[in-house]
Design a protein around this motif. Sequence first.
Motif, PDB file in Angstrom:
ATOM      1  N   ILE A  13     -24.210  52.417  11.956  1.00  0.00           N
ATOM      2  CA  ILE A  13     -25.658  52.504  12.212  1.00  0.00           C
ATOM      3  C   ILE A  13     -26.425  51.470  11.399  1.00  0.00           C
ATOM      4  O   ILE A  13     -26.124  51.253  10.225  1.00  0.00           O
ATOM      5  CB  ILE A  13     -26.170  53.898  11.789  1.00  0.00           C
ATOM      6  CG1 ILE A  13     -25.345  54.987  12.459  1.00  0.00           C
ATOM      7  CG2 ILE A  13     -27.666  54.034  11.990  1.00  0.00           C
ATOM      8  CD1 ILE A  13     -26.033  55.786  13.486  1.00  0.00           C
ATOM      9  N   GLU A  30     -29.675  50.158  -2.537  1.00  0.00           N
ATOM     10  CA  GLU A  30     -29.608  51.022  -3.731  1.00  0.00           C
ATOM     11  C   GLU A  30     -31.022  51.477  -4.112  1.00  0.00           C
ATOM     12  O   GLU A  30     -31.635  50.947  -5.046  1.00  0.00           O
ATOM     13  CB  GLU A  30     -28.933  50.236  -4.876  1.00  0.00           C
ATOM     14  CG  GLU A  30     -28.646  51.053  -6.122  1.00  0.00           C
ATOM     15  CD  GLU A  30     -27.406  51.940  -6.005  1.00  0.00           C
ATOM     16  OE1 GLU A  30     -26.968  52.220  -4.872  1.00  0.00           O
ATOM     17  OE2 GLU A  30     -26.899  52.357  -7.051  1.00  0.00           O
ATOM     18  N   MET A  60     -21.481  45.985   1.933  1.00  0.00           N
ATOM     19  CA  MET A  60     -20.496  47.044   1.726  1.00  0.00           C
ATOM     20  C   MET A  60     -20.132  47.768   3.016  1.00  0.00           C
ATOM     21  O   MET A  60     -18.953  48.009   3.290  1.00  0.00           O
ATOM     22  CB  MET A  60     -21.036  48.054   0.703  1.00  0.00           C
ATOM     23  CG  MET A  60     -21.241  47.480  -0.666  1.00  0.00           C
ATOM     24  SD  MET A  60     -19.760  46.704  -1.325  1.00  0.00           S
ATOM     25  CE  MET A  60     -18.724  48.110  -1.643  1.00  0.00           C
ATOM     26  N   PHE A  73     -29.155  57.777  15.125  1.00  0.00           N
ATOM     27  CA  PHE A  73     -28.461  58.768  14.301  1.00  0.00           C
ATOM     28  C   PHE A  73     -27.805  59.854  15.161  1.00  0.00           C
ATOM     29  O   PHE A  73     -26.861  60.502  14.725  1.00  0.00           O
ATOM     30  CB  PHE A  73     -29.460  59.420  13.322  1.00  0.00           C
ATOM     31  CG  PHE A  73     -29.507  58.753  11.969  1.00  0.00           C
ATOM     32  CD1 PHE A  73     -29.495  57.377  11.855  1.00  0.00           C
ATOM     33  CD2 PHE A  73     -29.567  59.503  10.803  1.00  0.00           C
ATOM     34  CE1 PHE A  73     -29.543  56.754  10.604  1.00  0.00           C
ATOM     35  CE2 PHE A  73     -29.609  58.895   9.549  1.00  0.00           C
ATOM     36  CZ  PHE A  73     -29.599  57.519   9.461  1.00  0.00           C
TER      37      PHE A  73
HETATM   38  P1  NAI Z   1     -26.942  45.253   1.552  1.00  0.00           P
HETATM   39  O1  NAI Z   1     -28.336  44.929   1.221  1.00  0.00           O
HETATM   40  O2  NAI Z   1     -25.994  44.141   1.784  1.00  0.00           O
HETATM   41  O3  NAI Z   1     -26.886  46.185   2.844  1.00  0.00           O
HETATM   42  C1  NAI Z   1     -27.632  47.334   3.030  1.00  0.00           C
HETATM   43  C2  NAI Z   1     -27.765  47.539   4.531  1.00  0.00           C
HETATM   44  O4  NAI Z   1     -28.327  48.819   4.785  1.00  0.00           O
HETATM   45  C3  NAI Z   1     -28.685  46.514   5.186  1.00  0.00           C
HETATM   46  O5  NAI Z   1     -27.985  45.880   6.220  1.00  0.00           O
HETATM   47  C4  NAI Z   1     -29.839  47.353   5.720  1.00  0.00           C
HETATM   48  O6  NAI Z   1     -30.376  46.859   6.929  1.00  0.00           O
HETATM   49  C5  NAI Z   1     -29.182  48.690   5.901  1.00  0.00           C
HETATM   50  N1  NAI Z   1     -30.119  49.789   5.891  1.00  0.00           N
HETATM   51  C6  NAI Z   1     -31.186  49.980   5.087  1.00  0.00           C
HETATM   52  N2  NAI Z   1     -31.793  51.137   5.409  1.00  0.00           N
HETATM   53  C7  NAI Z   1     -31.091  51.688   6.416  1.00  0.00           C
HETATM   54  C8  NAI Z   1     -31.237  52.867   7.178  1.00  0.00           C
HETATM   55  N3  NAI Z   1     -32.236  53.729   6.962  1.00  0.00           N
HETATM   56  N4  NAI Z   1     -30.345  53.112   8.146  1.00  0.00           N
HETATM   57  C9  NAI Z   1     -29.343  52.259   8.390  1.00  0.00           C
HETATM   58  N5  NAI Z   1     -29.170  51.110   7.706  1.00  0.00           N
HETATM   59  C10 NAI Z   1     -30.026  50.843   6.722  1.00  0.00           C
HETATM   60  O7  NAI Z   1     -26.431  46.219   0.406  1.00  0.00           O
HETATM   61  P2  NAI Z   1     -24.956  46.434  -0.102  1.00  0.00           P
HETATM   62  O8  NAI Z   1     -24.644  45.442  -1.139  1.00  0.00           O
HETATM   63  O9  NAI Z   1     -24.047  46.617   1.045  1.00  0.00           O
HETATM   64  O10 NAI Z   1     -25.103  47.829  -0.871  1.00  0.00           O
HETATM   65  C11 NAI Z   1     -25.149  49.046  -0.166  1.00  0.00           C
HETATM   66  C12 NAI Z   1     -24.868  50.166  -1.150  1.00  0.00           C
HETATM   67  O11 NAI Z   1     -23.596  49.940  -1.724  1.00  0.00           O
HETATM   68  C13 NAI Z   1     -25.837  50.224  -2.318  1.00  0.00           C
HETATM   69  O12 NAI Z   1     -26.045  51.565  -2.647  1.00  0.00           O
HETATM   70  C14 NAI Z   1     -25.123  49.481  -3.416  1.00  0.00           C
HETATM   71  O13 NAI Z   1     -25.520  49.870  -4.701  1.00  0.00           O
HETATM   72  C15 NAI Z   1     -23.701  49.915  -3.138  1.00  0.00           C
HETATM   73  N6  NAI Z   1     -22.675  49.028  -3.662  1.00  0.00           N
HETATM   74  C16 NAI Z   1     -22.816  47.667  -3.591  1.00  0.00           C
HETATM   75  C17 NAI Z   1     -21.830  46.837  -4.084  1.00  0.00           C
HETATM   76  C18 NAI Z   1     -21.945  45.356  -3.985  1.00  0.00           C
HETATM   77  O14 NAI Z   1     -21.223  44.656  -4.690  1.00  0.00           O
HETATM   78  N7  NAI Z   1     -22.793  44.837  -3.144  1.00  0.00           N
HETATM   79  C19 NAI Z   1     -20.622  47.402  -4.725  1.00  0.00           C
HETATM   80  C20 NAI Z   1     -20.544  48.825  -4.673  1.00  0.00           C
HETATM   81  C21 NAI Z   1     -21.550  49.605  -4.189  1.00  0.00           C
END
Ligand code: NAI
Length: 719
Positions: free
Chosen positions: A325, A380, A307, A365
């Motif tokens: 970040i 999530e 996302m 940050f």
């Molecule tokens: P993802 O797993 O693809 O990406 C999450 C990213 O956040 C990872 O690259 C990780 O390294 C990074 N991360 C984790 N902790 C961190 C921190 N402390 N500081 C900086 N980066 C950090 O997850 P995705 O799918 O992008 O989901 C992200 C959010 O978006 C979640 O809350 C999810 O529920 C929401 N979302 C996801 C959708 C989807 O279809 N994948 C649709 C709509 C919302």
Amino acid sequence: MARYARVKGSIALITLTNPPVNALSAAVRRGIMESVSRALKDEQVKAVVFCGENEKFCGGADIKEFSGSMSGPPLVPLIHSIEAGEKPMVAAIEGVALGGGLELALGCHYRVANTKACLGLPEVTLGLLPAAGGTQRLPRLIGIPAALELITTGRHVSAQEALQLGIVDQVAQGSAVQAAMELALSVIGQPLNPRRLSLRAPVWAPDVDGVCDAALAQVKQRSRGAMAPVACVQAVRAAAMLPYSKGMERERQLMDTLFRSGQAQAMQYAFFAQRNAGKWSLPNGSQWNNTRARDVQRAGVIGLGTMGRGIAVSLVKAGISVVAIETDAKQLESGKKAVTAMLQRDAQRRGVSPPLHLLTFTLSFHQLRDVDLVIEAVFEDMNLKKRVFSDLCKVLRANSLICTNTSGLNVDELAAVTDRQPLVVGMHFFAPAHVMKLLEVVYGARSSPEAVATAMALGKRIEKVCVAVGNCSGFVGNRMLKLYLDQSVYMLEEGATPEQVDQALEEFGFAMGIFKVSDLSGLDVGWRVRKASGLIGPDVDPVKPSRWRLGRRYCPLPDMLCQQGRFGQKTGRGWYLYDSPGSKEAKSDPEIQTFLEDYRRKYGIIPRRITSQEVIERCAFALANEGFRILEDRIAASPEDIDVIYLFGYGWPRHRGGPMFYASQVGLSVVLEKLEHYHRIHPDVPSLEPSRLLRRLVAEGSPPIQQWKSHIKNLRSHL
Ligand code: NAI
């Protein structure tokens, strides 16, 4: 509504005057009719030029008139009288010539556009076809293939493309009106018959059938179940086969069918619902027109996963500088590569240079200290998000907004860990975030109107369709989706296959059935959420999962698939089989059939035949039923908002309006009866119990959807 003037001695200048786009209302049509008749009678007048006030030729029919009975002169004979006029008629196209506006221009003998003009026949996007001769004149002017493409897509073309296609005779650098007058003077006395498109023979060619058949197959594939694109092809085919008058008859018959189909009403409803979605209002009375949004120049994006990448791309494309970040160098590098590649591809397509200078990739940050707003898109996980939120408060300016892209976690709980609850809102994007149009802006109990206004304005700036929604688990879209998914998997238990359910949904008009979508999004995502919410875990037997949890029916099939490593496309196996991990073509998997049979046997379920009708009723009515509850709970301000969310975020077919519109079109009493029926059969599925609001609306005589809002207000005090 049409101004008449004599200019340059011998030219009648007829100006359409109905701001903002000079739509062809009854008064405008009457004005044109009177002006044309005056010009034809005036012996001093040798030629006629049509133009629109404020440098906008004409935006087409007045959509508001569609719902009432038509008054004033009809457009078809009006355009015929212009074409039959014995003086050269020239359309001076500035700004827009769309729909009826372009049909009016096609009735003229010559057309001149200025460089900024755009032209098109977008009727198909409202469930209609260009029924003022557009389907008969345009093919006679530019040929069958080009006309088919324009009419079935409703695509707008620039003046330059219109010139190449032969729609206009000239493109003027300056005023199209001046150029049209010069052209008009130069053609006085020349024969008009060759310029009258209705006199041209049908545009038959040996390959016409093949071209039309291919177009038909394409539109059926692109807009499943939608009648308008099919009718457009049939009308254009008539232009190839039939003389003009017969073709016009066919055009009218097809238009009548579309008008009666209900699909046109659904698409017009969707058009207005989309237009009104940005007009948000909060329960406290703050709304779009009494709250100022803050300017956002610099933003932060936390997490560059699926996302975060798309969100960063959308922001940068709108000229907003982004600090992105990640947690470690490897993740940062892979995010950077992906974002850069997406921006480069987009820039290449548009022939511009990628705005990479607006991006900063960092692990720190501290780089966020100057940003106006942050969008968090980490995993999530409530605890992780809370940690990120409190860390953000240590570095951000006191007045920076914090937004979360959570797909359903409690925004208030997140806000509570910050030092700025009024400045916290949800910005729920949909995957892929740089492509999908929908943005749910989630206001918490303490979110300030200014924060909501800012998120809505930012969403609009990055070209999203924004809907403001209240805070509850899953907000609007995902809260409803859960029940839709539940019904789908229950039907598998009862005897259906993923293919049967998907086929019924696709025939209804969804681009993809629910099981194909689940495979695409990844089955592990929901699995993780269910684990986190205690539905699966040490206290639940993973080997023999039960079908009853937390006091209601539970279907463990998706969990069982995940236990087998079947996560969907990403693992090459899910509800379907794929050639390899990541490939997209879904194939039936005999293993799934066996798996379902074993499952049913184990639980003593006797499979039964589930019809397409049952699939649609259980899915669509479960969605609408939850939509009513969402309205009761004031999580959505109107049924239109819910429908916009389903149209732009969940692939609901536009020609069905949206789940709430569909319920109103089917009839609220029918929906109530069906839900009562299914709930009687499945008493262990509480979500099938008809909502109180649905019952009250039926008791109130099933008012039309446009009136629900006022009924809801009145009913709320009784509920
Ligand atoms: P993802 O797993 O693809 O990406 C999450 C990213 O956040 C990872 O690259 C990780 O390294 C990074 N991360 C984790 N902790 C961190 C921190 N402390 N500081 C900086 N980066 C950090 O997850 P995705 O799918 O992008 O989901 C992200 C959010 O978006 C979640 O809350 C999810 O529920 C929401 N979302 C996801 C959708 C989807 O279809 N994948 C649709 C709509 C919302």
